[in-house]
Design an enzyme around this catalytic site. Structure first.
Site, mmCIF file in Angstrom:
data_model
loop_
_atom_site.group_PDB
_atom_site.id
_atom_site.type_symbol
_atom_site.label_atom_id
_atom_site.label_comp_id
_atom_site.label_asym_id
_atom_site.label_seq_id
_atom_site.Cartn_x
_atom_site.Cartn_y
_atom_site.Cartn_z
ATOM 1 N N GLU A 109 9.847 -11.106 14.757
ATOM 2 C CA GLU A 109 10.393 -9.813 15.177
ATOM 3 C C GLU A 109 10.458 -9.714 16.691
ATOM 4 O OE1 GLU A 109 8.843 -6.980 11.577
ATOM 5 O OE2 GLU A 109 9.124 -6.189 13.574
ATOM 6 N N CYS A 122 10.232 -6.431 23.709
ATOM 7 C CA CYS A 122 8.879 -6.738 23.249
ATOM 8 C C CYS A 122 8.970 -8.035 22.444
ATOM 9 C CB CYS A 122 8.383 -5.575 22.398
ATOM 10 S SG CYS A 122 6.751 -5.864 21.694
ATOM 11 N N CYS A 129 -0.051 -13.740 12.920
ATOM 12 C CA CYS A 129 -1.144 -13.667 13.893
ATOM 13 C C CYS A 129 -2.466 -13.922 13.184
ATOM 14 C CB CYS A 129 -1.180 -12.278 14.537
ATOM 15 S SG CYS A 129 -2.442 -12.130 15.835
ATOM 16 N N CYS A 133 -6.812 -8.002 13.372
ATOM 17 C CA CYS A 133 -7.309 -6.686 13.785
ATOM 18 C C CYS A 133 -7.035 -5.702 12.639
ATOM 19 C CB CYS A 133 -6.615 -6.225 15.064
ATOM 20 S SG CYS A 133 -6.883 -7.354 16.434
ATOM 21 N N CYS A 136 -3.710 -3.416 12.482
ATOM 22 C CA CYS A 136 -2.417 -3.996 12.870
ATOM 23 C C CYS A 136 -1.742 -4.692 11.699
ATOM 24 C CB CYS A 136 -2.627 -4.982 14.020
ATOM 25 S SG CYS A 136 -1.097 -5.781 14.546
ATOM 26 N N GLU A 177 -0.861 -13.601 19.163
ATOM 27 C CA GLU A 177 -1.801 -13.493 20.280
ATOM 28 C C GLU A 177 -1.374 -14.490 21.366
ATOM 29 O OE1 GLU A 177 -4.208 -11.702 21.660
ATOM 30 O OE2 GLU A 177 -4.174 -13.313 23.133
ATOM 31 N N SER A 206 0.059 -9.275 26.942
ATOM 32 C CA SER A 206 -1.012 -8.486 26.342
ATOM 33 C C SER A 206 -1.891 -9.363 25.469
ATOM 34 C CB SER A 206 -0.398 -7.368 25.496
ATOM 35 O OG SER A 206 -1.410 -6.630 24.848
ATOM 36 N N SER A 229 -6.156 -5.537 25.218
ATOM 37 C CA SER A 229 -6.324 -4.576 24.123
ATOM 38 C C SER A 229 -7.812 -4.334 23.905
ATOM 39 C CB SER A 229 -5.691 -5.140 22.848
ATOM 40 O OG SER A 229 -4.291 -5.202 23.014
ATOM 41 N N LEU A 230 -8.307 -3.226 24.412
ATOM 42 C CA LEU A 230 -9.742 -2.932 24.381
ATOM 43 C C LEU A 230 -10.110 -2.193 23.096
ATOM 44 C CD1 LEU A 230 -11.742 -3.750 26.529
ATOM 45 C CD2 LEU A 230 -11.584 -1.458 27.484
ATOM 46 N N HIS A 231 -9.522 -1.020 22.917
ATOM 47 C CA HIS A 231 -9.604 -0.236 21.669
ATOM 48 C C HIS A 231 -10.957 0.354 21.326
ATOM 49 C CE1 HIS A 231 -5.628 -1.635 21.257
ATOM 50 N NE2 HIS A 231 -5.866 -2.754 20.642
ATOM 51 N N ASN A 305 -0.144 4.102 15.183
ATOM 52 C CA ASN A 305 1.068 4.129 14.362
ATOM 53 C C ASN A 305 0.693 3.698 12.957
ATOM 54 O OD1 ASN A 305 2.779 4.705 16.608
ATOM 55 N ND2 ASN A 305 2.507 2.572 17.232
ATOM 56 N N CYS A 348 4.354 -0.440 18.076
ATOM 57 C CA CYS A 348 3.146 -1.263 18.227
ATOM 58 C C CYS A 348 2.393 -1.330 16.915
ATOM 59 C CB CYS A 348 2.176 -0.634 19.223
ATOM 60 S SG CYS A 348 2.770 -0.548 20.868
HETATM 61 N N1 SAH Z 1 -2.288 -9.796 20.293
HETATM 62 C C1 SAH Z 1 -1.937 -9.126 21.502
HETATM 63 C C2 SAH Z 1 -0.481 -8.755 21.514
HETATM 64 C C3 SAH Z 1 -0.091 -7.674 20.520
HETATM 65 S S1 SAH Z 1 0.232 -6.286 21.469
HETATM 66 C C4 SAH Z 1 -2.851 -7.954 21.741
HETATM 67 O O1 SAH Z 1 -3.630 -7.633 20.846
HETATM 68 O O2 SAH Z 1 -2.853 -7.373 22.821
HETATM 69 C C5 SAH Z 1 0.355 -5.028 20.362
HETATM 70 C C6 SAH Z 1 -0.440 -3.821 20.835
HETATM 71 O O3 SAH Z 1 -0.328 -2.806 19.826
HETATM 72 C C7 SAH Z 1 -1.913 -4.165 20.933
HETATM 73 O O4 SAH Z 1 -2.537 -3.415 21.938
HETATM 74 C C8 SAH Z 1 -2.374 -3.745 19.579
HETATM 75 O O5 SAH Z 1 -3.740 -3.585 19.507
HETATM 76 C C9 SAH Z 1 -1.599 -2.465 19.383
HETATM 77 N N2 SAH Z 1 -1.548 -2.060 17.980
HETATM 78 C C10 SAH Z 1 -1.771 -2.824 16.897
HETATM 79 N N3 SAH Z 1 -1.648 -2.102 15.768
HETATM 80 C C11 SAH Z 1 -1.353 -0.845 16.151
HETATM 81 C C12 SAH Z 1 -1.078 0.366 15.431
HETATM 82 N N4 SAH Z 1 -1.096 0.404 14.096
HETATM 83 N N5 SAH Z 1 -0.775 1.474 16.157
HETATM 84 C C13 SAH Z 1 -0.736 1.422 17.507
HETATM 85 N N6 SAH Z 1 -0.964 0.316 18.230
HETATM 86 C C14 SAH Z 1 -1.272 -0.803 17.567
#
Ligand code: SAH
Length: 356
Positions: A109, A122, A129, A133, A136, A177, A206, A229-231, A305, A348
């Site tokens: 995609e 993007c 992947c 996570c 995701c 990733e 990212s 991506s800290l979260h 999302n 995302c």
């Molecule tokens: N693997 C890399 C690149 C993916 S970036 C990374 O983790 O940074 C995609 C971004 O969207 C990341 O910050 C990811 O954590 C975020 N993301 C993943 N699932 C999501 C969701 N359901 N809603 C919002 N953001 C999400």
């Protein structure tokens, strides 16, 4: 990076041999020049080839009308390395999600995101992947393989051609990733910068964080933006959301990010997905501010999302604002990123290489 093995006698190649020829897309003007010379052509044809591949979007060497007819026929089977559009979904906000089919039939995609004068792409860096996570969609479908440099550059050219507008920004935030595919990502960054002509500062990579890889990336002294991506503001919560965080504690990740800032002089962006009741409380914001105190950085909050497999919820706007306010009071630079393309499952975390 090299376009070798080079061949001079291409008309007698069988399909098996053709599989071993690396595509031309992703090669620099110097490499293309070396290649045309090896084919017995004058050096200036390298510049022409470069222009046709990167700026005219040619998909077959047979179509390069400035090349001599006989040579065109000889090299017609040499792959340039473009994908085909398998599916295209337009969201009401103008964001377009593409499913692109690669030479081996795999689908990835890519998302084109227009805004004002910008056109952001993007890009994906892997088919699927392996990070898994919890929130995701990409990880839910498993992992197939890394993308080659030409397969990353192709995504940008495809969006550029479809919008008939120059791509201004590229974010490596699609499927995969990037730092598990660092070598190919670096080759694609070089090509996007030098061949396609996108400024390094308009390129963002990212990562969820892979031990030692952020430090290694820093050694290349690029002017790109690193997004991490800290979260979660503490190790326990981060491990719950991101399985790969277990062997790589938050402290170690942040220490590498500090090194990145010291080595490159660039500030780091931190992405923080907001999950209602999970990581969006004021105390989480305070903890986050504490982690990032004195750090040259910017926090991007991404309200969750929805994806099918899990039942996280997006916080309401009051909760989001309260989180923002705490960070601002702590002098942390912050913005809220409402993802574009939600209706096309192009936002995302929603990328899963399916039509819906
Ligand atoms: N693997 C890399 C690149 C993916 S970036 C990374 O983790 O940074 C995609 C971004 O969207 C990341 O910050 C990811 O954590 C975020 N993301 C993943 N699932 C999501 C969701 N359901 N809603 C919002 N953001 C999400």
């Amino acid at each position: 990076m090299s376009v070798t093995p080079l061949i001079s006698q291409v008309d007698s190649l069988n399909p098996k041999q053709l599989e071993n020829i690396p595509p031309l897309l992703g090669a620099s003007v110097a490499e293309l020049t070396a290649w045309v010379q090896q084919q017995g052509q004058p050096a200036y044809r390298g510049k022409q080839l470069h222009d046709w591949i990167y700026h005219k979007g040619v998909r077959s060497l047979a179509d390069i009308s400035v090349f001599p007819k006989q040579w065109r026929a000889e090299v017609a089977e040499i792959p340039i390395g473009r994908s085909t559009i398998h599916h295209r979904a337009v969201a009401p906000d103008g964001t377009i999600k593409y499913l692109l089919q690669l030479a081996d039939g795999q689908i990835v995609e890519t998302v084109g995101i227009p805004s004002d004068k910008r056109l952001t792409v993007c890009v994906s860096t892997q088919v699927g992947c392996p990070m898994a996570c919890d929130f995701c969609a990409t990880g839910k479908g498993g992992y197939k393989r890394n993308l080659a440099p030409h397969e990353i550059v192709d995504q940008v050219l495809t969006v550029q051609e479809d919008f008939q507008q120059r791509v201004s920004h590229v974010v490596f935030m699609g499927m995969g990733e990037p730092l598990l595919n660092t070598e190919n990502v670096l080759a694609s960054l070089r090509s996007l910068n030098q061949d396609v002509g996108i400024g390094q500062r308009s390129l963002t990579v990212s990562t969820v964080g892979i031990r030692d890889r952020i430090r290694q990336l820093a050694q290349h002294h690029l002017q790109i933006t690193l997004a991490v991506s800290l979260h979660a503001p503490n190790q326990a919560l981060r491990e719950e959301l991101i399985p790969s965080a277990r062997p790589y504690p938050l402290e170690d990740l942040l220490a590498e990010c500090r090194e990145y800032v010291a080595i490159t002089g660039r500030r780091v962006s931190f992405e923080y997905i907001l999950l209602a009741g999970v990581n969006d409380l004021p105390e989480h914001a305070l903890q986050l501010a504490k982690c990032l105190r004195g750090f040259q950085c910017h926090v991007n909050l991404i309200p969750y999302n929805p994806i099918q497999e899990v039942d996280y919820k997006r916080p309401n706007s009051d909760r989001i604002q309260a989180f923002v306010n705490v960070l601002k009071q702590q002098f942390i630079a912050v913005s809220v990123r409402y993802s574009r393309g939600l209706e096309a499952d192009a936002a995302c975390g929603q990328l899963r290489a399916s039509k819906n």
